[in-house]
Design a protein around this motif. Structure first.
Motif, PDB file in Angstrom:
ATOM      1  N   VAL A 193      -7.944  -0.037   0.130  1.00  0.00           N
ATOM      2  CA  VAL A 193      -7.693   1.376  -0.163  1.00  0.00           C
ATOM      3  C   VAL A 193      -6.529   1.498  -1.141  1.00  0.00           C
ATOM      4  CG1 VAL A 193      -6.907   3.562   0.827  1.00  0.00           C
ATOM      5  CG2 VAL A 193      -8.649   2.233   1.994  1.00  0.00           C
ATOM      6  N   TYR A 194      -5.475   0.708  -0.941  1.00  0.00           N
ATOM      7  CA  TYR A 194      -4.299   0.743  -1.803  1.00  0.00           C
ATOM      8  C   TYR A 194      -4.654   0.356  -3.240  1.00  0.00           C
ATOM      9  CZ  TYR A 194       0.306  -0.445  -3.643  1.00  0.00           C
ATOM     10  OH  TYR A 194       1.433  -0.508  -4.418  1.00  0.00           O
ATOM     11  N   ASP A 195      -5.573  -0.583  -3.382  1.00  0.00           N
ATOM     12  CA  ASP A 195      -5.923  -1.123  -4.698  1.00  0.00           C
ATOM     13  C   ASP A 195      -7.108  -0.409  -5.340  1.00  0.00           C
ATOM     14  OD1 ASP A 195      -5.251  -2.978  -6.690  1.00  0.00           O
ATOM     15  OD2 ASP A 195      -6.914  -4.289  -6.105  1.00  0.00           O
ATOM     16  N   SER A 196      -7.638   0.626  -4.709  1.00  0.00           N
ATOM     17  CA  SER A 196      -8.795   1.320  -5.267  1.00  0.00           C
ATOM     18  C   SER A 196      -8.406   2.082  -6.524  1.00  0.00           C
ATOM     19  CB  SER A 196      -9.385   2.283  -4.237  1.00  0.00           C
ATOM     20  OG  SER A 196      -8.496   3.349  -4.005  1.00  0.00           O
ATOM     21  N   ILE A 229      -4.889   5.810  -9.748  1.00  0.00           N
ATOM     22  CA  ILE A 229      -4.717   7.013 -10.569  1.00  0.00           C
ATOM     23  C   ILE A 229      -3.729   7.968  -9.892  1.00  0.00           C
ATOM     24  CG2 ILE A 229      -5.894   9.078 -11.431  1.00  0.00           C
ATOM     25  CD1 ILE A 229      -8.357   7.255 -11.859  1.00  0.00           C
ATOM     26  N   THR A 230      -3.863   8.136  -8.587  1.00  0.00           N
ATOM     27  CA  THR A 230      -2.945   9.008  -7.850  1.00  0.00           C
ATOM     28  C   THR A 230      -1.512   8.497  -7.954  1.00  0.00           C
ATOM     29  OG1 THR A 230      -4.696   9.577  -6.300  1.00  0.00           O
ATOM     30  CG2 THR A 230      -2.448  10.013  -5.595  1.00  0.00           C
ATOM     31  N   ARG A 231      -1.336   7.175  -7.801  1.00  0.00           N
ATOM     32  CA  ARG A 231       0.011   6.605  -7.904  1.00  0.00           C
ATOM     33  C   ARG A 231       0.573   6.769  -9.307  1.00  0.00           C
ATOM     34  NH1 ARG A 231      -2.108   2.336  -5.069  1.00  0.00           N
ATOM     35  NH2 ARG A 231      -2.093   1.016  -6.908  1.00  0.00           N
ATOM     36  N   GLY A 275       2.796   9.306  -7.931  1.00  0.00           N
ATOM     37  CA  GLY A 275       3.638   8.308  -7.282  1.00  0.00           C
ATOM     38  C   GLY A 275       3.380   8.149  -5.798  1.00  0.00           C
ATOM     39  N   ASP A 276       2.424   8.893  -5.249  1.00  0.00           N
ATOM     40  CA  ASP A 276       2.128   8.825  -3.818  1.00  0.00           C
ATOM     41  C   ASP A 276       1.088   7.756  -3.527  1.00  0.00           C
ATOM     42  OD1 ASP A 276       3.826  10.914  -3.289  1.00  0.00           O
ATOM     43  OD2 ASP A 276       2.250  12.428  -3.430  1.00  0.00           O
ATOM     44  N   THR A 277       1.282   7.081  -2.405  1.00  0.00           N
ATOM     45  CA  THR A 277       0.309   6.113  -1.920  1.00  0.00           C
ATOM     46  C   THR A 277      -0.484   6.772  -0.797  1.00  0.00           C
ATOM     47  OG1 THR A 277       1.824   4.316  -2.416  1.00  0.00           O
ATOM     48  CG2 THR A 277       0.040   3.820  -0.914  1.00  0.00           C
ATOM     49  N   ILE A 293      -2.103   7.698   2.598  1.00  0.00           N
ATOM     50  CA  ILE A 293      -1.656   7.392   3.964  1.00  0.00           C
ATOM     51  C   ILE A 293      -2.617   6.410   4.639  1.00  0.00           C
ATOM     52  CG2 ILE A 293      -2.823   9.339   5.069  1.00  0.00           C
ATOM     53  CD1 ILE A 293       0.676   8.043   5.936  1.00  0.00           C
ATOM     54  N   GLU A 294      -3.881   6.424   4.233  1.00  0.00           N
ATOM     55  CA  GLU A 294      -4.846   5.486   4.818  1.00  0.00           C
ATOM     56  C   GLU A 294      -4.472   4.047   4.488  1.00  0.00           C
ATOM     57  OE1 GLU A 294      -5.884   7.951   2.748  1.00  0.00           O
ATOM     58  OE2 GLU A 294      -6.855   9.357   4.113  1.00  0.00           O
ATOM     59  N   ALA A 295      -3.940   3.833   3.297  1.00  0.00           N
ATOM     60  CA  ALA A 295      -3.537   2.484   2.908  1.00  0.00           C
ATOM     61  C   ALA A 295      -2.385   1.996   3.778  1.00  0.00           C
ATOM     62  CB  ALA A 295      -3.141   2.461   1.440  1.00  0.00           C
ATOM     63  N   TRP A 296      -1.372   2.851   3.952  1.00  0.00           N
ATOM     64  CA  TRP A 296      -0.242   2.470   4.790  1.00  0.00           C
ATOM     65  C   TRP A 296      -0.662   2.282   6.232  1.00  0.00           C
ATOM     66  CZ3 TRP A 296       3.648   0.358   2.686  1.00  0.00           C
ATOM     67  CH2 TRP A 296       4.094   0.747   1.437  1.00  0.00           C
ATOM     68  N   ALA A 297      -1.508   3.175   6.732  1.00  0.00           N
ATOM     69  CA  ALA A 297      -1.958   3.075   8.119  1.00  0.00           C
ATOM     70  C   ALA A 297      -2.725   1.773   8.350  1.00  0.00           C
ATOM     71  CB  ALA A 297      -2.821   4.275   8.482  1.00  0.00           C
ATOM     72  N   GLY A 298      -3.576   1.412   7.413  1.00  0.00           N
ATOM     73  CA  GLY A 298      -4.349   0.185   7.553  1.00  0.00           C
ATOM     74  C   GLY A 298      -3.477  -1.057   7.518  1.00  0.00           C
ATOM     75  N   MET A 299      -2.570  -1.105   6.549  1.00  0.00           N
ATOM     76  CA  MET A 299      -1.727  -2.297   6.421  1.00  0.00           C
ATOM     77  C   MET A 299      -0.739  -2.424   7.581  1.00  0.00           C
ATOM     78  SD  MET A 299      -1.113  -2.729   2.333  1.00  0.00           S
ATOM     79  CE  MET A 299      -0.747  -1.032   1.908  1.00  0.00           C
ATOM     80  N   VAL A 300      -0.078  -1.343   7.942  1.00  0.00           N
ATOM     81  CA  VAL A 300       0.895  -1.401   9.040  1.00  0.00           C
ATOM     82  C   VAL A 300       0.181  -1.614  10.372  1.00  0.00           C
ATOM     83  CG1 VAL A 300       2.617  -0.061  10.310  1.00  0.00           C
ATOM     84  CG2 VAL A 300       2.620  -0.053   7.815  1.00  0.00           C
TER      85      VAL A 300
END
Length: 63
Positions: free
Chosen positions: A23-26, A31-33, A37-39, A41-48
């Protein structure tokens, strides 16, 4: 039984961590980042969540 639960937690944790990185690398996340500059939340939730599951699983397997 604790070792089986630990192994299952490790497997789930690895899958969650890979999903979070995916999700982070999609393309949409990149484009959003770029613009805000926002990542996601699904990416953070998955990784953490994946790391937490891996640690808990390792502790269960160890005992």
């Amino acid at each position: 039984m604790n070792k089986v639960i630990g192994i299952v937690l490790i497997c789930i944790g690895v899958a969650l961590a890979f999903w979070g990185y995916d999700v982070y690398d999609s393309a949409s996340a990149q484009i959003t980042r770029t613009f805000s500059g926002d990542t996601p939340i699904e990416a953070w939730a998955g990784m953490v969540g994946g790391v937490v599951c891996i640690v808990l699983g390792a502790l269960k397997v160890k005992n």
